[in-house]
Design a protein around this motif. Structure first.
Motif, PDB file in Angstrom:
ATOM      1  N   ASP A  33      -5.123  -7.271  14.161  1.00 12.90           N
ATOM      2  CA  ASP A  33      -4.771  -7.512  15.557  1.00 12.90           C
ATOM      3  C   ASP A  33      -5.265  -8.894  16.007  1.00 12.90           C
ATOM      4  O   ASP A  33      -5.488  -9.139  17.183  1.00 12.90           O
ATOM      5  CB  ASP A  33      -5.361  -6.426  16.462  1.00 12.90           C
ATOM      6  N   GLU A  88       4.128   5.405   2.559  1.00 14.44           N
ATOM      7  CA  GLU A  88       4.329   6.849   2.655  1.00 14.44           C
ATOM      8  C   GLU A  88       4.334   7.290   4.110  1.00 14.44           C
ATOM      9  O   GLU A  88       5.142   8.133   4.501  1.00 14.44           O
ATOM     10  CB  GLU A  88       3.186   7.536   1.877  1.00 14.44           C
ATOM     11  N   ILE A  89       3.429   6.644   4.915  1.00 14.97           N
ATOM     12  CA  ILE A  89       3.363   6.977   6.349  1.00 14.97           C
ATOM     13  C   ILE A  89       4.721   6.707   6.993  1.00 14.97           C
ATOM     14  O   ILE A  89       5.261   7.523   7.747  1.00 14.97           O
ATOM     15  CB  ILE A  89       2.264   6.151   7.047  1.00 14.97           C
ATOM     16  N   LYS A 123      -0.804  -0.749  12.303  1.00 17.65           N
ATOM     17  CA  LYS A 123      -0.542   0.402  11.437  1.00 17.65           C
ATOM     18  C   LYS A 123      -1.056   1.693  12.059  1.00 17.65           C
ATOM     19  O   LYS A 123      -0.577   2.783  11.725  1.00 17.65           O
ATOM     20  CB  LYS A 123      -1.188   0.184  10.066  1.00 17.65           C
ATOM     21  N   ARG A 156       7.301   9.168   5.732  1.00 17.78           N
ATOM     22  CA  ARG A 156       7.105  10.498   6.303  1.00 17.78           C
ATOM     23  C   ARG A 156       7.444  10.506   7.774  1.00 17.78           C
ATOM     24  O   ARG A 156       8.010  11.461   8.297  1.00 17.78           O
ATOM     25  CB  ARG A 156       5.663  10.963   6.105  1.00 17.78           C
ATOM     26  N   ASP A 215       0.834  -1.205   0.000  1.00 16.32           N
ATOM     27  CA  ASP A 215       0.000   0.000   0.000  1.00 16.32           C
ATOM     28  C   ASP A 215       0.866   1.250   0.000  1.00 16.32           C
ATOM     29  O   ASP A 215       1.702   1.437   0.879  1.00 16.32           O
ATOM     30  CB  ASP A 215      -0.899  -0.023   1.238  1.00 16.32           C
ATOM     31  N   PHE A 216       0.546   2.051  -0.963  1.00 11.98           N
ATOM     32  CA  PHE A 216       1.339   3.283  -1.146  1.00 11.98           C
ATOM     33  C   PHE A 216       1.253   4.182   0.075  1.00 11.98           C
ATOM     34  O   PHE A 216       2.247   4.681   0.565  1.00 11.98           O
ATOM     35  CB  PHE A 216       0.858   4.032  -2.399  1.00 11.98           C
ATOM     36  N   VAL A 217       0.078   4.349   0.589  1.00  9.35           N
ATOM     37  CA  VAL A 217      -0.129   5.275   1.706  1.00  9.35           C
ATOM     38  C   VAL A 217       0.640   4.797   2.933  1.00  9.35           C
ATOM     39  O   VAL A 217       1.305   5.570   3.601  1.00  9.35           O
ATOM     40  CB  VAL A 217      -1.616   5.419   2.021  1.00  9.35           C
ATOM     41  N   ASP A 218       0.535   3.478   3.184  1.00  6.69           N
ATOM     42  CA  ASP A 218       1.214   2.944   4.362  1.00  6.69           C
ATOM     43  C   ASP A 218       2.734   3.145   4.243  1.00  6.69           C
ATOM     44  O   ASP A 218       3.411   3.515   5.198  1.00  6.69           O
ATOM     45  CB  ASP A 218       0.893   1.465   4.550  1.00  6.69           C
ATOM     46  N   THR A 266      -2.532  -4.222   9.813  1.00  3.38           N
ATOM     47  CA  THR A 266      -3.814  -3.781  10.373  1.00  3.38           C
ATOM     48  C   THR A 266      -4.430  -4.878  11.238  1.00  3.38           C
ATOM     49  O   THR A 266      -5.348  -4.626  12.018  1.00  3.38           O
ATOM     50  CB  THR A 266      -4.811  -3.454   9.261  1.00  3.38           C
TER      51      THR A 266
END
Lengths: 624, 145
Positions: free
Chosen positions: B98, B19-20, B117, B23, B14-17, B96
């Motif tokens: 648990d 990226e998180i 995450k 960042r 996942d790109f966003v993950d 993600t």
């Protein structure tokens, strides 16, 4: 007989018993009257026996009388005559008594004749006594005196003659003395044995004695005195003989005649009595025979009739009842019968058969209902399975959807955040508004998804069982819950501590208390209070607030997913109460709400004291 | 190139993950190189390729997502733990999920930590401490293929 079939069983039984009773009573009556009749006959019989006894006694008395009479005749003793008189009296008394008891005129006549004979007898016997007394007097008193006188006179004469010395005259005197002695002896012998010849010999001897005396000459005075005395002797002796003859005649002819008369009549009486006795005996035999026959006849009839009635009743009752019993057994095992025997009857069995018919119809109906209910049950099960499958599908969809939607949503949130961080200053004012809107909506969507996930998780994960102190649970909630107006949260100090699942219970309280605070419109005066009570095998908790209240029309809706009532400006997904309801019901409890607009709201739910080893399936249904 | 930085291999589709993480690292000014693999297979290829120097391998940390298209995290773990060269490699799980099953299975394969995450910050803080204080296992030479 047709009439009898139409009678009720009770009447039939009563009738049967009545007939039997009447027969038994009739038998008793017959025996009673028969025995009475026999007794009467026996009475008459005993009367006859009494007559017989009287006659017997009479015969015996007559015999004794004869004995006494004979003895009296020969002895002349007074005791015998007295005894004879006593017997006469007795006979009369007996005859009198017997005559009075008699009803048979012939017998009365016979007794009367006997009585007259006996009277005659007595009369003649009295004459006998008189004659016998006369003779006795003559023989025992007068004759010996005369004999003595004569003997004395002859002795004196003999002495006088001896002085004169005339031999011939002395010889004549001696011959006369001898003849007189002979005469006396003959007479006395007659009195002992009354024979006519003895009297003639005695008279001859007397004449001889008188003739001999006639030969004596001189002393004429003394001789004539002696002749005179001898003539006296002769007349007294003859008088005694006459008396003897008289009483002997009376005794031997007249009294014997009476005796034979009495004997004849008594024989008549006896034979008459015997005839009557025989007649009565035959009558008795006939009567007792008749009574026996009659009573036997009644007994046989009664037994026969009883048997007939009993058999008839038994057939009438037992057979149909055993048929009915079989019928009822079959019915009670649930059979449906095409035909119930005896329904056409009009008696009790007919009624029972009708009842059996109804029973059978009920069985049929029950069977149909059972089939219907089984059919319905199958359908219901299918529906339930379908529903459960749908629910599970929904749960699983909710889980997957909320889970899978969460990831891209989080991506969007981050991207928006990064845009804000990296290029906010480059955005136009509109762009900033859009960005803020984006963030807000992402936040809402997150809450929606989180709640949906919570909802779908109920029952999906098995929480740990531990000792839970409800008080500490409420403390935690009071700490955690967002409470900007510092609304008071009350709970009693004696809240239970028990073994259960903590997280679900906490979630329930959290949602209820959270709602109560969130929707409270009283500001700092708002109060939320938790109360509890033990209700059998579960606890009943209530969460009460003094908020705006809920319209009763919405009671059902508030427990549905994504349904929100009340102030829409208040944040919320509309999932809270749905989760609460699902949670409570999952653990076997129930939840309900009571509320009125402006009066606050009270949520009441039950929670089991002991969790079942396996949580029951969630029950879907309307909340009361 | 006076100093070789620790290498962070982020196995994440996942790109966003990704990226998180990137960042977060940048925000914390952590001195690490970040390499990305979109799934287990790509990660294995990367680890076994010569794109990594021995110095880089000596300070290698893998951040592994579990749910990925292609070879997922568990399969990847199975694969590297069976490989003599990477059986000691430090792996953190960042996912993600648990679910206890996932957590247990990960620790069974000797992961250094399991992070959700939603808690990337926590992971990065842990990582910075980790890099500062923890010694990495010795590098095992790659067997000639």
């Amino acid at each position: 007989m047709l009439q009898m079939f139409q009678l009720s069983l009770k009447r039939k039984i009563y009738l049967g018993f009545g007939i039997i009773l009447m027969l038994v009573f009739g038998n008793a009556l017959a025996v009673y009257f028969g025995s009475k009749r026999i007794a009467r006959v026996f009475d008459r019989m005993s009367q006859i026996e009494a007559i017989n006894a009287v006659v017997l006694r009479m015969d015996r008395d007559v015999q004794e009388l004869r004995l006494r009479a004979d003895r009296f005749v020969y002895s002349g003793r007074e005791s015998q005559s007295n005894a004879a008189k006593e017997i006469f009296d007795r006979l009369r008394v007996n005859i009198d008594a017997a005559t009075q008891q008699q009803t048979d005129p012939e017998m009365v006549t016979l007794f009367g004749q006997i009585d007259s004979r006996v009277t005659e007898y007595a009369k003649h016997f009295d004459a006998v006594i008189v004659e016998r007394k006369i003779r006795q007097d003559l023989v025992e008193q007068q004759l010996p005196v005369l004999v003595q006188q004569i003997e004395d006179q002859m002795a004196t004469l003999s002495t006088r003659l001896a002085g004169s010395g005339v031999t011939d005259q002395r010889l004549a005197l001696v011959r006369s003395q001898s003849a007189f002695s002979k005469a006396e002896k003959f007479l006395l012998r007659y009195f002992e044995n009354p024979d006519g010849e003895l009297v003639e010999s005695s008279v001859g001897a007397i004449h001889d004695a008188v003739r001999q005396l006639g030969e004596i000459e001189g002393l004429q005075g003394e001789v004539d005195a002696i002749v005179e005395a001898i003539r006296d002797f002769e007349s007294v002796g003859l008088r005694a003989v006459q008396a003897t003859r008289s009483y002997l005649f009376l005794r031997n002819v007249v009294i014997a005649g009476e005796e034979s008369e009495v004997s004849y009549y008594s024989a008549q009486l006896r034979s008459r009595a015997e005839t009557r006795r025989e007649f009565i005996a035959s009558e008795l035999a006939a009567t007792s025979n008749r009574v026996r026959l009659f009573s036997w006849g009644i007994v046989v009839t009664a037994v026969g009739l009883s048997l007939l009635i009993a058999t008839r009743l038994a057939l009438l009752i037992v057979t149909p009842i055993s048929e009915l019993t079989q019928t009822f057994e079959r019915l009670s095992s649930g059979e449906v019968l095409a035909d119930v025997p005896g329904t056409r009857r009009t008696d009790e069995i007919g009624k029972m058969a009708t009842a059996a018919r109804i029973f059978s119809d009920q069985n049929l109906r029950t069977r149909e209902l059972l089939e219907q209910s089984q059919q319905l049950g199958v359908e219901l099960r299918e529906q339930a399975n379908l529903l459960q499958a749908t629910n599970e599908e929904l749960d699983s969809f909710a889980y997957v959807a909320s889970h899978d939607l969460r990831s891209p949503l989080r991506g969007i949130k981050h991207l928006a955040q990064w845009i804000e961080e990296d290029v906010r200053e480059d955005l136009s004012s509109e762009g900033e508004v859009y960005l803020d809107n984006l963030k807000t909506r992402v936040g809402k969507l997150e809450v929606l998804l989180e709640d949906l996930l919570d909802f779908s998780r109920v029952g999906r994960i098995e929480p740990a069982v531990e000792i839970v102190d409800v008080g500490s649970v409420l403390e935690n909630i009071a700490d955690m819950v967002s409470n900007p107006h510092e609304i008071r949260i009350d709970w009693p100090s004696d809240l239970p501590e028990f073994e259960t699942v903590r997280a679900p219970l906490e979630q329930v309280f959290m949602n209820l208390i959270g709602n109560a605070i969130k929707h409270n419109d009283k500001g700092p005066q708002g109060v939320v209070s938790v109360t509890w009570s033990a209700a059998g095998d579960c606890f009943e908790f209530a969460v009460q607030d003094n908020g705006p209240g809920i319209d009763a029309a919405n009671f059902d809706r508030i427990f549905q997913m994504y349904q929100r009532v009340g102030d829409t400006s208040i944040e919320g997904s509309g999932m809270g109460l749905a989760i609460v309801k699902k949670q409570v019901e999952f653990f076997g409890g129930k939840i309900c709400v009571t509320s009125q607009i402006g009066q606050g709201t009270r949520f009441i739910f039950t929670w089991p004291c002991r969790l079942p080893t396996k949580p029951s399936e969630a029950v879907c249904g309307a909340v009361s | 190139m006076n100093k070789v930085l620790p290498t962070l291999v982020v196995v994440e589709d996942d790109f966003v993950d990704l990226e998180i993480v990137k960042r977060g690292v940048a925000k914390r000014q952590m001195e690490v190189d970040i390499l990305n693999a979109a799934d287990g297979n790509a990660a294995l290829d990367l680890l076994r390729s010569d794109r990594l120097t021995d110095q880089q391998r000596s300070q290698l940390i893998v951040l592994l997502d579990i749910n990925m298209p292609g070879m997922n995290g568990h399969q990847f773990l199975d694969a590297i733990r069976a490989d003599e060269a990477f059986r000691r490699t430090t792996v953190f799980i960042l996912t993600t999920s648990d679910h206890p099953r996932d957590i247990t299975r990960a620790y069974d394969r000797n992961v250094a930590g399991y992070f959700l995450k939603s808690n990337v910050g926590g992971l990065l803080e842990t990582l910075s401490l980790y890099l500062r204080h923890v010694k990495s296992p010795p590098v095992v030479s790659l067997q000639p293929v």
